[in-house]
Structure formats: C-alpha cells, structure tokens
Design an enzyme around this catalytic site. Structure first.
Site, PDB file in Angstrom:
ATOM      1  N   ARG A   1      30.074  34.125  38.343  1.00  0.00           N
ATOM      2  CA  ARG A   1      28.921  35.012  38.167  1.00  0.00           C
ATOM      3  C   ARG A   1      29.171  36.421  38.702  1.00  0.00           C
ATOM      4  NH1 ARG A   1      28.707  31.167  35.777  1.00  0.00           N
ATOM      5  NH2 ARG A   1      27.029  29.667  35.504  1.00  0.00           N
TER       6      ARG A   1
ATOM      7  N   SER B   1      18.470  31.119  35.720  1.00  0.00           N
ATOM      8  CA  SER B   1      18.701  30.650  37.094  1.00  0.00           C
ATOM      9  C   SER B   1      18.586  31.831  38.047  1.00  0.00           C
ATOM     10  CB  SER B   1      20.077  30.003  37.206  1.00  0.00           C
ATOM     11  OG  SER B   1      20.163  28.859  36.388  1.00  0.00           O
TER      12      SER B   1
ATOM     13  N   GLU C   1      20.675  35.980  41.513  1.00  0.00           N
ATOM     14  CA  GLU C   1      21.559  36.350  40.413  1.00  0.00           C
ATOM     15  C   GLU C   1      21.113  37.606  39.658  1.00  0.00           C
ATOM     16  OE1 GLU C   1      23.593  34.287  36.453  1.00  0.00           O
ATOM     17  OE2 GLU C   1      22.837  33.063  38.094  1.00  0.00           O
TER      18      GLU C   1
END
Length: 351
Positions: free
Chosen positions: A161, A238, A343
């Site tokens: 990520r 998410s 995130e």
C-alpha cells in the site's frame, strides 16, 4: 454562484466546497490546468475517482483538477501482451475490458473503485495480487519540470500500500502500463478465500472471467463494490492498512494479543518479507468494534458487512468520520498495543 462541493467527487460523499473544479478529459488539458494554477500560485488538488480521499468539512481553498482522460491501448513487448490506459480510466472498467479482450492478470483486482492513475500511487491490492505484480511502467507529469516522463516500477519504491508517489502532489500519474496474461487465464490463485470460492487449490489458475465474477461476489458480500443504493459502500474502502510488525517485535506483539484473546485463539498472521502482517479487521473486531458499530442511529458506522470500512450513512460530516476513526484506532492500540495506520489521503484535515 455557489462553490462546487467536493463531496460530489468522492466515494465517501464527504468534503466541503472548493474554489473551483476543472474537469479535464485529456492529459494535455490536465497539464494546461495545472500550469495555469501553478502560475497563479493557487493550491491544487488532483482528483481521479475520489475513492481514497477524506476531505475536510471546510473544503479546499484552491483549484480541484479532476482527471477524466480515458484512452486505452493494447500492445505486445517481446510477444508479451500489455495494456496502457490513461489515468482517468475507471479502474474496474479497465479490468473488465482486458478480460473482454481475452487477457488475464488483473482479475483479482476487479471491483476496486477509483481511477487507473491512483492504482500505482497506492500500490492497490486485493485477493493476493498487487499492482506491483503487473506494473510495466508509469507516465508521470512533473509539475516543477513541467515534463512527462515514463518510469519503471523499480523507480517507485513499491511495497504494501505504498509508493514514493503517495502523499505528494508534485508528481501526477498520467498513464499506466500493465502486463497481461494471454489466453484469458488468471494469475495463480494465492488467496485462500478466493481459491475456495473457485474450488481451486492454492497456486492454480482459472479462467479470468470466472475469477472476476468470484471476486465481485466476495467484494459485494463485504460492501466493497460501489452501489448507490447501499450506504455500506459510501466509504473509502479499507480505512486502515493491515499493520506490519517487524521480525524483532512480532513475538512480543503476538504474546500481548494472546493475553487479551486467550492462548487458544488463532491470531491471523501473514508473511510480509522478513516481517509479519496482522489483520486490521480482526484486531478491530477483537477490540470490541463490531459490524455496524456504534449503532443504527450513528451518521458514520463501521460497515454492516466489513469492519475495515467506515461508512457515511447519508448525513455524516467529515468530523463524524474522523471521530469514529480515532475511536477505533485508539481502541485497538489500548487493547493490543498495535498501531493502525489510515490508508486514505487526508485533505485539510488529519486523524
């Protein structure tokens, strides 16, 4: 005339006004818009699909440049097929197009919201596949040099990520080139839940279109496919990344978690190089934050399908979202000593 509202550009449907929104449909138009804004000294926010943005209720006092370029081209390099797409191409539409053209390789990334240009920035991933696994090259617009340059994956510091394009606005992705697999065959299935859904063993392949449909079924069951009629999908996906714990610290962290949940409970752990990845969703649930928390009357709730998603139930503010995110983050840390990292990209606000 009222100012445009950024909430209309994000999947969370949150965010206050912008001074101006410029819609661009080509890379050249995007360059021109950025040049004008930079010459004027305006603050700039570049937006694609808006699926990973948390924007303050106060909005953004500057120019929003929205990327809408949509060219897709297929080619081969040493007989190896690839696709090159403009940054504004809707990601899931690109995945569907590659499968319709008879290729595999991207099917595990089906259903991910947002634009193609955002995928290498976040190194998005799902069901055992990351963009880094398929990335051939990325074209980047350098705002300082006012130039377009192609970069190889090794230039981007791609990891879980993360890329070196994240959390910066001086280098803007304009095109993405991705390797494909011939014959409509999927990448090897390495994610157990997906392999079970397809009745395959780990490492086996399947027809790419079958894998796509299986992935979409699984994502829909978790509220992770955009649906205007389902508030569980009014999210940024998410919200927290799965925490990565170093090899030096993992034994102590697992021992601390075991004290809370009991020694008989299996704690999900996944290799991440020499380190270990824990499940953020599992930690959130074991910290007492269940699906739908904090209840049916709350303007922001954890998804009723998936505890990693924070959802706007239709009347929320960004302040509401941040308050719940802090509660979840702090609750997990207090119970297990594990820090959760958000995130999304935050604009004019912070967690």
């Amino acid at each position: 005339m009222s100012s445009p509202i950024i909430a209309d550009l994000t999947t969370l449907r949150l965010g206050g006004p912008a001074r101006e929104v410029i819609e661009t449909t080509t890379t050249e138009a995007m360059e021109e818009a950025l040049t004008r804004a930079d010459d004027a000294g305006d603050a700039v926010l570049v937006v694609g699909g808006g699926s990973n943005l948390v924007v303050a209720d106060e909005g953004f006092d500057g120019v929003v440049v929205r990327i809408g370029s949509d060219t897709v081209e297929f080619g081969t390099d040493d007989d190896r097929p690839f696709v090159t797409a403009d940054a504004g191409v809707t990601w899931d539409a690109l995945v569907a197009r590659t499968i319709a053209e008879g290729f595999g390789g991207l099917e595990c990334l089906s259903g991910i919201p947002g634009s193609t240009g955002a995928t290498p920035v976040q190194n998005v991933g799902a069901y055992g596949v990351e963009i880094a696994d398929a990335l051939r090259a990325v074209e980047i617009y350098d705002r300082a040099a006012r130039s377009l340059v192609w970069h190889e994956p090794r230039d981007l510091d791609l990891r879980y990520r993360h890329s070196n394009l994240k959390f910066r606005d001086d280098r803007i992705v304009t095109r993405v080139s991705l390797w494909l697999r011939p014959g409509g065959v999927s990448a090897p299935l390495t994610y157990r839940e997906l392999a079970r859904e397809l009745r395959r063993d780990d490492g086996q392949t399947a027809a790419a279109d079958d894998v796509r449909e299986a992935v979409l079924r699984l994502r829909r069951s978790k509220g992770m496919v955009l649906d205007a009629d389902d508030p569980d999908t009014y999210s940024a996906g998410s919200f927290f990344t799965n925490p990565i714990v170093s090899a030096r610290e993992i034994a102590a962290v697992i021992a601390q978690i075991a004290v809370v949940v009991g020694p008989e409970v299996v704690i999900p752990q996944f290799a991440s190089g020499e380190d270990t990845k824990l499940s953020a969703g599992w930690l959130i649930e074991r910290a007492g934050f269940t699906k739908g928390y904090p209840g049916p009357d709350a303007p922001v709730r954890l998804s009723t399908k998936h505890t990693l998603a924070l959802t706007n139930r239709g009347s929320a503010t960004t302040a509401d979202l941040l308050a719940l995110a802090r509660e979840v983050r702090d609750g997990v840390h207090a119970r297990f000593g594990v820090a959760l990292t958000p995130e999304p990209v935050f604009v004019n606000c912070r967690l």
